[in-house]
Motif scaffolding. Structure first.
Motif, mmCIF file in Angstrom:
data_model
loop_
_atom_site.group_PDB
_atom_site.id
_atom_site.type_symbol
_atom_site.label_atom_id
_atom_site.label_comp_id
_atom_site.label_asym_id
_atom_site.label_seq_id
_atom_site.Cartn_x
_atom_site.Cartn_y
_atom_site.Cartn_z
ATOM 1 N N GLY A 1 -6.677 23.147 14.966
ATOM 2 C CA GLY A 1 -7.582 24.236 14.631
ATOM 3 C C GLY A 1 -9.023 24.025 15.018
ATOM 4 O O GLY A 1 -9.839 24.940 14.880
ATOM 5 N N ASP A 2 -9.403 22.851 15.515
ATOM 6 C CA ASP A 2 -10.796 22.569 15.883
ATOM 7 C C ASP A 2 -11.760 22.934 14.761
ATOM 8 O O ASP A 2 -12.807 23.550 14.991
ATOM 9 N N CYS A 3 -11.414 22.567 13.532
ATOM 10 C CA CYS A 3 -12.271 22.860 12.389
ATOM 11 C C CYS A 3 -12.440 21.604 11.540
ATOM 12 O O CYS A 3 -11.692 20.636 11.678
ATOM 13 N N ARG A 4 -13.416 21.644 10.668
ATOM 14 C CA ARG A 4 -13.767 20.487 9.844
ATOM 15 C C ARG A 4 -12.887 20.452 8.601
ATOM 16 O O ARG A 4 -12.808 21.428 7.860
ATOM 17 N N HIS A 5 -12.229 19.327 8.371
ATOM 18 C CA HIS A 5 -11.354 19.144 7.213
ATOM 19 C C HIS A 5 -11.996 18.129 6.269
ATOM 20 O O HIS A 5 -12.289 16.999 6.675
ATOM 21 N N ILE A 6 -12.216 18.535 5.016
ATOM 22 C CA ILE A 6 -12.777 17.639 4.007
ATOM 23 C C ILE A 6 -11.633 17.021 3.204
ATOM 24 O O ILE A 6 -10.771 17.742 2.690
ATOM 25 N N ILE A 7 -11.623 15.704 3.091
ATOM 26 C CA ILE A 7 -10.500 14.963 2.516
ATOM 27 C C ILE A 7 -11.062 13.924 1.555
ATOM 28 O O ILE A 7 -12.186 13.427 1.732
ATOM 29 N N TRP A 8 -10.286 13.595 0.529
ATOM 30 C CA TRP A 8 -10.646 12.486 -0.353
ATOM 31 C C TRP A 8 -9.440 11.584 -0.533
ATOM 32 O O TRP A 8 -8.310 12.020 -0.541
ATOM 33 N N ARG A 9 -9.718 10.280 -0.666
ATOM 34 C CA ARG A 9 -8.679 9.277 -0.860
ATOM 35 C C ARG A 9 -9.199 8.205 -1.817
ATOM 36 O O ARG A 9 -10.394 7.908 -1.863
ATOM 37 N N ASP A 10 -8.266 7.607 -2.561
ATOM 38 C CA ASP A 10 -8.613 6.484 -3.430
ATOM 39 C C ASP A 10 -8.597 5.190 -2.634
ATOM 40 O O ASP A 10 -7.762 5.014 -1.719
ATOM 41 N N LEU A 11 -9.489 4.290 -2.987
ATOM 42 C CA LEU A 11 -9.548 2.998 -2.307
ATOM 43 C C LEU A 11 -8.340 2.155 -2.666
ATOM 44 O O LEU A 11 -7.842 2.207 -3.796
ATOM 45 N N GLU A 12 -7.885 1.381 -1.696
ATOM 46 C CA GLU A 12 -6.779 0.458 -1.898
ATOM 47 C C GLU A 12 -7.266 -0.958 -1.660
ATOM 48 O O GLU A 12 -8.106 -1.210 -0.788
ATOM 49 N N ALA A 13 -6.721 -1.869 -2.434
ATOM 50 C CA ALA A 13 -7.089 -3.275 -2.265
ATOM 51 C C ALA A 13 -6.423 -3.844 -1.015
ATOM 52 O O ALA A 13 -5.268 -3.518 -0.706
ATOM 53 N N GLU A 14 -7.142 -4.667 -0.309
ATOM 54 C CA GLU A 14 -6.581 -5.299 0.887
ATOM 55 C C GLU A 14 -5.621 -6.398 0.469
ATOM 56 O O GLU A 14 -5.913 -7.192 -0.421
ATOM 57 N N SER A 15 -4.460 -6.417 1.096
ATOM 58 C CA SER A 15 -3.474 -7.446 0.786
ATOM 59 C C SER A 15 -3.926 -8.775 1.358
ATOM 60 O O SER A 15 -4.126 -8.926 2.572
ATOM 61 N N LEU A 16 -4.099 -9.762 0.464
ATOM 62 C CA LEU A 16 -4.557 -11.084 0.884
ATOM 63 C C LEU A 16 -3.412 -12.019 1.235
ATOM 64 O O LEU A 16 -3.634 -13.103 1.763
ATOM 65 N N GLU A 17 -2.186 -11.587 0.932
ATOM 66 C CA GLU A 17 -1.039 -12.431 1.246
ATOM 67 C C GLU A 17 -0.752 -12.391 2.748
ATOM 68 O O GLU A 17 -0.802 -11.328 3.372
ATOM 69 N N PRO A 18 -0.467 -13.529 3.338
ATOM 70 C CA PRO A 18 -0.137 -13.528 4.772
ATOM 71 C C PRO A 18 1.195 -12.834 5.007
ATOM 72 O O PRO A 18 2.080 -12.836 4.139
ATOM 73 N N PRO A 19 1.363 -12.204 6.167
ATOM 74 C CA PRO A 19 2.627 -11.517 6.443
ATOM 75 C C PRO A 19 3.780 -12.500 6.535
ATOM 76 O O PRO A 19 3.618 -13.682 6.843
ATOM 77 N N SER A 20 4.964 -11.991 6.255
ATOM 78 C CA SER A 20 6.166 -12.832 6.312
ATOM 79 C C SER A 20 6.579 -13.064 7.758
ATOM 80 O O SER A 20 5.917 -12.626 8.700
ATOM 81 N N GLU A 21 7.709 -13.729 7.929
ATOM 82 C CA GLU A 21 8.145 -14.118 9.275
ATOM 83 C C GLU A 21 8.382 -12.912 10.177
ATOM 84 O O GLU A 21 7.961 -12.905 11.345
ATOM 85 N N PHE A 22 9.024 -11.879 9.650
ATOM 86 C CA PHE A 22 9.322 -10.708 10.472
ATOM 87 C C PHE A 22 8.411 -9.516 10.152
ATOM 88 O O PHE A 22 8.573 -8.445 10.744
ATOM 89 N N GLY A 23 7.484 -9.708 9.219
ATOM 90 C CA GLY A 23 6.574 -8.625 8.862
ATOM 91 C C GLY A 23 6.900 -8.034 7.498
ATOM 92 O O GLY A 23 7.891 -8.409 6.847
ATOM 93 N N ASP A 24 6.070 -7.109 7.059
ATOM 94 C CA ASP A 24 6.225 -6.472 5.752
ATOM 95 C C ASP A 24 6.114 -4.951 5.912
ATOM 96 O O ASP A 24 5.438 -4.451 6.832
ATOM 97 N N LEU A 25 6.761 -4.255 4.981
ATOM 98 C CA LEU A 25 6.768 -2.793 4.993
ATOM 99 C C LEU A 25 6.388 -2.293 3.605
ATOM 100 O O LEU A 25 6.929 -2.775 2.595
ATOM 101 N N GLN A 26 5.478 -1.330 3.557
ATOM 102 C CA GLN A 26 5.061 -0.725 2.288
ATOM 103 C C GLN A 26 5.544 0.725 2.233
ATOM 104 O O GLN A 26 5.328 1.504 3.171
ATOM 105 N N PHE A 27 6.187 1.080 1.110
ATOM 106 C CA PHE A 27 6.650 2.449 0.945
ATOM 107 C C PHE A 27 6.724 2.781 -0.541
ATOM 108 O O PHE A 27 6.666 1.890 -1.411
ATOM 109 N N CYS A 28 6.852 4.082 -0.841
ATOM 110 C CA CYS A 28 6.942 4.583 -2.213
ATOM 111 C C CYS A 28 8.315 5.205 -2.443
ATOM 112 O O CYS A 28 8.913 5.772 -1.516
ATOM 113 N N LEU A 29 8.784 5.107 -3.686
ATOM 114 C CA LEU A 29 10.035 5.737 -4.096
ATOM 115 C C LEU A 29 9.777 6.634 -5.299
ATOM 116 O O LEU A 29 8.969 6.313 -6.173
#
Length: 418
Positions: free
Chosen positions: A255-283
């Motif tokens: 639409g070539d228009c300005r969209h105003i959005i708000w989001r809550d801050l999330e904490a950065e994950s300090l844990e190192p990734p696992s051997e094959f990686g990690d996946l985040q999802f909601c149920l």
């Protein structure tokens, strides 16, 4: 000669006297008619209320019922102040007497009265002056790290991404005072960023700053905006308060228009990734609609095959029942990133009786060209029959909190380990 003058004067005086008597007679007739026209008779129970009674509070039972005798054409009260006009049977209008104790139904009401659903004349209906409450200003979840407002606009012809940093609220600073600033990245480019000005001593800063990213129209839908909010201490060290990841989907940029959005801050994950990686999802499970919802958020630490000239990663979500395939859905492919961000939602219909035998399989795949894909890792969530550990806890928490999104990180496992 003198006698003639006296006769003339006497005639004039006599004529004036007769004229005066005639005027007096006409005036008396008119006065009698006017008195007959304006005569009135007070009805029982319509006596004027004395000034001493005006300050007393009357109960509804103290009201008197007045009836007009058929011989009286109309009623004129002792005082015509604060009276309402009422129609008479003869077609004329007269002013009704003021009742010292008004009826309860005529008192000002805050809600609609019985007269056709409208309010009493002269009263204010507060419902007409209420504005819809902005949930983004008041609805802060427990443990919220802060909230960020921003705007996004993409100019197709100039291939420019315009980002407006508006404001933030309720930032959780490590000290009593907060001096925030924001860094903007256009992922997957981690090296270049834009930075806002530092706002001193405020946990709810107002930025009102604008930034421009030059990005082609072919790749803009594959990019992710990252807002990293920092606190600047007295030694000018930056402490991360939280971040916001916003994928630039086609629907948002249309639409070539300005969209105003708000989001809550999330904490950065300090844990190192696992051997094959990690996946985040909601149920989430809605027991009223028999609907199982999966929100694929992002992945990190994926082990991509670098020898591939074309790298794109997507997630395949499959619903299983008794280890039999039921239905699957795929996210969009993200190019060239080992930490892709998706934020895509999928829904499946699952009856409550099937929750003990159903499971979800989320597989991260890398396209290898010619409609082929290489599996990078997989995670299975479900009941005790199919899952253990964090995957089982995630499933049980979803069932214990119906209609709520339960978010967790999960470790990806190789296919041979499942």
């Amino acid at each position: 000669m003198a006698e003639q003058v006296a006769l003339v004067i006497g005639g004039i005086l006599g004529g004036l006297l007769l004229l005066l008597l005639l005027l007096i007679g006409v005036s008396c007739c008119l006065w009698k008619r006017l008195r007959a026209l304006f005569t009135y008779e007070e009805l029982p129970g319509t006596e004027a209320v004395s000034s001493s009674q005006g300050n007393k509070i009357c109960s509804p039972d103290a009201r008197t019922q007045a009836s007009r005798p058929p011989g009286v054409p109309f009623v004129v009260p002792p005082s015509i102040q604060s009276r309402d006009w009422v129609p008479l049977s003869s077609g004329e209008w007269a002013q009704a007497p003021q009742d010292p104790c008004p009826a309860p139904e005529l008192l000002p009401q805050a809600t609609n009265s019985s007269f056709g659903g409208t309010c009493v004349v002269g009263t204010i209906n507060p419902e007409l002056y209420k504005f819809p409450e902005d949930q983004s200003e008041t609805d802060f979840p427990e443990g919220c790290l802060g909230r960020l407002w921003f705007s996004v606009e993409y100019q197709q012809e100039a291939e420019r991404l315009l980002v407006g940093l508006i404001r933030a609220q309720r930032l959780q600073a490590p000290s009593e005072t907060c001096s925030p600033l924001v860094k903007l990245h256009l992922l997957p480019d981690e090296r270049r960023f834009l930075q806002s000005k530092t706002k001193r001593r405020t946990a709810s800063p107002q930025f009102d700053e604008h930034f421009i990213f030059q990005v082609s129209s072919k790749s803009v839908a594959q990019r992710v905006l990252r807002f990293s909010v920092y606190h600047v201490d007295k030694q000018r060290k930056h402490q991360l308060l939280g971040q916001v990841l916003f994928p630039l989907k086609k629907e948002t940029l249309a639409g070539d228009c300005r969209h105003i959005i708000w989001r809550d801050l999330e904490a950065e994950s300090l844990e190192p990734p696992s051997e094959f990686g990690d996946l985040q999802f909601c149920l989430s499970y809605n027991d009223c609609l028999n609907r199982l919802t999966v929100v694929v958020l992002r992945a990190k630490g994926l082990q991509l095959q670098e020898d591939m000239s074309f790298v794109s990663v997507f997630v395949k979500v499959s619903l299983m029942n008794h280890n039999k395939f039921v239905k699957s859905k795929k996210t969009s492919a993200v190019l060239g990133s080992a930490s892709p961000v998706y934020s895509e939602t999928f829904s499946f219909r699952v009856d409550p009786a099937e929750l003990d035998t159903a499971s979800l399989s989320l597989t991260v795949l890398q396209s290898t060209g010619e409609d082929r894909s290489h599996e990078l890792g997989r995670v299975v969530v479900g009941p005790y029959m199919y899952a253990r550990g964090k995957e089982l806890e995630h499933w049980n928490e979803m069932l214990s909190k119906p209609k709520e999104l339960v978010r967790r990180w999960h470790v990806l496992c190789c296919t041979t380990e499942l």
